[in-house]
Design a protein around this motif. Structure first.
Motif, mmCIF file in Angstrom:
data_model
loop_
_atom_site.group_PDB
_atom_site.id
_atom_site.type_symbol
_atom_site.label_atom_id
_atom_site.label_comp_id
_atom_site.label_asym_id
_atom_site.label_seq_id
_atom_site.Cartn_x
_atom_site.Cartn_y
_atom_site.Cartn_z
ATOM 1 N N THR A 243 -20.259 10.009 13.982
ATOM 2 C CA THR A 243 -19.510 9.339 12.919
ATOM 3 C C THR A 243 -18.096 9.899 12.867
ATOM 4 O O THR A 243 -17.690 10.694 13.708
ATOM 5 C CB THR A 243 -20.216 9.513 11.556
ATOM 6 N N SER A 244 -17.323 9.448 11.890
ATOM 7 C CA SER A 244 -15.941 9.900 11.713
ATOM 8 C C SER A 244 -15.642 9.981 10.226
ATOM 9 O O SER A 244 -16.333 9.364 9.408
ATOM 10 C CB SER A 244 -14.976 8.919 12.392
ATOM 11 N N ASP A 245 -14.606 10.753 9.872
ATOM 12 C CA ASP A 245 -14.285 10.889 8.449
ATOM 13 C C ASP A 245 -13.443 9.725 7.934
ATOM 14 O O ASP A 245 -13.495 9.384 6.758
ATOM 15 C CB ASP A 245 -13.572 12.221 8.166
ATOM 16 N N HIS A 246 -12.656 9.104 8.792
ATOM 17 C CA HIS A 246 -11.833 7.969 8.371
ATOM 18 C C HIS A 246 -11.301 7.254 9.599
ATOM 19 O O HIS A 246 -11.374 7.765 10.722
ATOM 20 C CB HIS A 246 -10.654 8.429 7.484
ATOM 21 N N GLY A 247 -10.761 6.065 9.391
ATOM 22 C CA GLY A 247 -10.065 5.363 10.453
ATOM 23 C C GLY A 247 -8.581 5.684 10.407
ATOM 24 O O GLY A 247 -8.135 6.539 9.633
ATOM 25 N N ASP A 248 -7.809 4.991 11.220
ATOM 26 C CA ASP A 248 -6.357 5.148 11.236
ATOM 27 C C ASP A 248 -5.715 3.784 11.422
ATOM 28 O O ASP A 248 -6.278 2.898 12.084
ATOM 29 C CB ASP A 248 -5.910 6.071 12.381
ATOM 30 N N TYR A 249 -4.531 3.642 10.858
ATOM 31 C CA TYR A 249 -3.773 2.421 11.102
ATOM 32 C C TYR A 249 -2.991 2.575 12.391
ATOM 33 O O TYR A 249 -2.183 3.493 12.548
ATOM 34 C CB TYR A 249 -2.827 2.132 9.937
ATOM 35 N N LEU A 250 -3.234 1.677 13.317
ATOM 36 C CA LEU A 250 -2.553 1.671 14.610
ATOM 37 C C LEU A 250 -1.916 0.305 14.796
ATOM 38 O O LEU A 250 -2.135 -0.386 15.778
ATOM 39 C CB LEU A 250 -3.537 1.979 15.735
ATOM 40 N N GLY A 251 -1.105 -0.065 13.796
ATOM 41 C CA GLY A 251 -0.472 -1.372 13.791
ATOM 42 C C GLY A 251 -1.116 -2.354 12.835
ATOM 43 O O GLY A 251 -0.573 -3.443 12.604
ATOM 44 N N ASP A 252 -2.274 -2.019 12.268
ATOM 45 C CA ASP A 252 -2.899 -2.903 11.280
ATOM 46 C C ASP A 252 -1.923 -3.162 10.143
ATOM 47 O O ASP A 252 -1.410 -2.219 9.513
ATOM 48 C CB ASP A 252 -4.161 -2.250 10.704
ATOM 49 N N HIS A 253 -1.641 -4.441 9.879
ATOM 50 C CA HIS A 253 -0.735 -4.831 8.803
ATOM 51 C C HIS A 253 0.648 -4.154 8.956
ATOM 52 O O HIS A 253 1.314 -3.872 7.962
ATOM 53 C CB HIS A 253 -1.342 -4.512 7.432
ATOM 54 N N GLN A 254 1.017 -3.833 10.205
ATOM 55 C CA GLN A 254 2.285 -3.174 10.535
ATOM 56 C C GLN A 254 2.348 -1.740 10.003
ATOM 57 O O GLN A 254 3.423 -1.196 9.766
ATOM 58 C CB GLN A 254 3.480 -3.998 10.029
ATOM 59 N N LEU A 255 1.193 -1.115 9.859
ATOM 60 C CA LEU A 255 1.121 0.245 9.329
ATOM 61 C C LEU A 255 0.693 1.230 10.405
ATOM 62 O O LEU A 255 0.048 0.857 11.389
ATOM 63 C CB LEU A 255 0.131 0.303 8.163
ATOM 64 N N MET A 256 1.054 2.502 10.186
ATOM 65 C CA MET A 256 0.618 3.564 11.088
ATOM 66 C C MET A 256 0.211 4.790 10.282
ATOM 67 O O MET A 256 0.749 5.052 9.215
ATOM 68 C CB MET A 256 1.715 3.933 12.083
ATOM 69 N N LEU A 257 -0.711 5.543 10.846
ATOM 70 C CA LEU A 257 -1.328 6.736 10.269
ATOM 71 C C LEU A 257 -2.281 6.332 9.140
ATOM 72 O O LEU A 257 -2.973 5.335 9.248
ATOM 73 C CB LEU A 257 -0.278 7.757 9.820
ATOM 74 N N LYS A 258 -2.318 7.079 8.063
ATOM 75 C CA LYS A 258 -3.271 6.757 7.005
ATOM 76 C C LYS A 258 -2.653 7.063 5.649
ATOM 77 O O LYS A 258 -1.696 7.822 5.540
ATOM 78 C CB LYS A 258 -4.566 7.553 7.180
#
Length: 417
Positions: A243-258
């Motif tokens: 599992t993982s603790d969280h995802g990351d924004y990698l361009g989702d909705h023009q966003l990056m990081l978290k």
């Protein structure tokens, strides 16, 4: 005549001075980076979060600290000087390197933190000698700064990456996302910190490629651990969880990081459960939470949770006895930074149902509501849509009940005489 409402107490300017600062007993410096890097022989107090033995690898990328750095200094002293962006191999084609969110590490992949973690995990398995064990094998990657080592840096070409479907939607984003985009478009975006920011297409493609490199590296290390299970005859007697603790924004909705923006790319994480004695086949669409992992492990071990433990065992879902463990899933966030155009630190709550996602922010009159069945990429905010007024009201009520249900009840106050 209606009485004036009482003033806020303590006054806003006086709150910090009145904070409760007394600490409970215990060492609060055990993960202090500076002490691990400057004090020879620095160590943890055991048990550490319940673990009898720990090889600490703390922070991200190649610049981690803890036992890994002590080991590197002792066995490969020349390699420690290769850590960080100053010693990195030049990578002028990558925009992310210009503001410190990526560098091509000079640390060899066989000595990179991910390899060290797999090595120590395999050693623990070898030392188990047939005794019951619980091992947490936790990789700091994939995470920013993006520093996949060796062949993993250039394994994926940014030019071949596809942007997430939500990068260009044509819909008006909610206020905090719009604020981030204005900062970017006005040349004011802060991109060198761990805080979320609005990115360009090129930045998103680079982050995707480098993240895929880190993931492939971790896949290989996990493969080594699973091979050790087979070699040691433990494969048919060990439950494996991924599992993982969280995802990351990698361009989702023009966003990056978290950050405190709860699109699915951030809050939806993988969860794989492999039990050789109670096989589970297929995937489940049941709403599940990180807080369900501990109760599930305890139930599988035949142990009762402590009084007041939150979360629910997922064993019945995985065995097919039931299709779900809850109707709604709540996410709580207490931010530390003043960002996203807010004038104070961010506090927000999110509720997920099978079909909808609702988020409210402390102090904001606006909110977010998405119909995930019609709009799986969460492009159209329905908060002010009259057609969804009843849905919003029902979700808000369910959120309130969820917040009540998650208040600590242990120890529960005695009834008054």
């Amino acid at each position: 005549m209606q009485a004036a409402p009482p003033p806020a107490w303590p006054p806003p300017g006086d709150r910090l001075a009145r904070e409760a600062k007394a600490r409970a007993p215990g060492r609060y410096d055990q993960e202090n980076r500076n002490k691990w890097l400057t004090q020879e022989g620095y160590d943890l107090d055991y048990p550490f979060y319940g673990f009898e033995d720990v090889d600490l690898v703390d922070d991200h990328g190649d610049s981690v600290h803890g036992h890994y750095r002590q080991w590197l200094r002792q066995h490969h002293p020349a390699v420690e000087a290769l850590i960080g962006p100053k010693a990195a191999t030049p990578a002028p084609d990558y925009v992310l390197t210009s503001f410190g969110q990526a560098w091509r590490t000079a640390v060899p992949q066989e000595l990179y933190p991910s390899a060290y973690i797999a090595d120590r995990t395999i050693e623990r398995l070898e030392r188990a000698a047939g005794q019951p064990f619980f091992i947490q094998c936790s990789f700091p990657d994939p995470h920013h700064p993006f520093t996949p080592p060796g062949k993993y840096w250039g394994m994926y070409d940014p030019d071949e990456m596809e942007l997430p479907p939500s990068f260009h939607t044509g819909e008006v984003p909610p206020p905090h996302v719009a604020w981030l985009r204005r900062q970017r478009d006005g040349g004011k975006a802060v991109k060198h910190t761990p805080a979320i920011f609005a990115c360009t297409e090129r930045e998103a493609k680079e982050a995707l490629a480098l993240n895929y490199g880190s993931i492939t590296n971790i896949d290989g290390q996990i493969g080594r651990v699973l091979a050790a299970l087979r070699r040691l005859g433990l494969e048919n007697d060990t439950v494996v969880i991924f599992t993982s603790d969280h995802g990351d924004y990698l361009g989702d909705h023009q966003l990056m990081l978290k950050g405190p923006i709860h699109y699915r790319g951030l809050v939806r994480v993988p969860f794989i459960w492999h039990d050789p004695r109670q096989p589970v086949r297929g995937a489940s669409s049941a709403l599940a939470s990180t807080i369900d992992i501990a109760p599930t492990i305890l139930a599988r071990a035949g142990l009762a949770g402590f009084n007041g433990i939150q979360g629910k065992s997922l064993l019945d879902v995985m065995s097919g006895k039931t299709a779900r463990v809850r109707e709604h899933l709540m996410i709580e966030e207490e931010g530390q930074r003043v960002i996203l155009g807010f004038d104070t630190r961010i506090r927000c709550r999110t509720l997920r149902s099978d079909r909808y996602r609702l988020t409210i922010y402390d102090g904001a009159e606006w909110g977010e509501l998405y119909d995930l069945e019609r709009d799986p990429i969460e492009a159209r905010n329905l908060w002010d849509d009259a057609e969804y007024a009843d849905v919003k009201a029902g979700m808000v009520q369910a959120l309130v009940r969820g917040m009540l249900a998650h208040i600590d009840t242990s120890p529960y106050p005695d009834a008054l005489a």
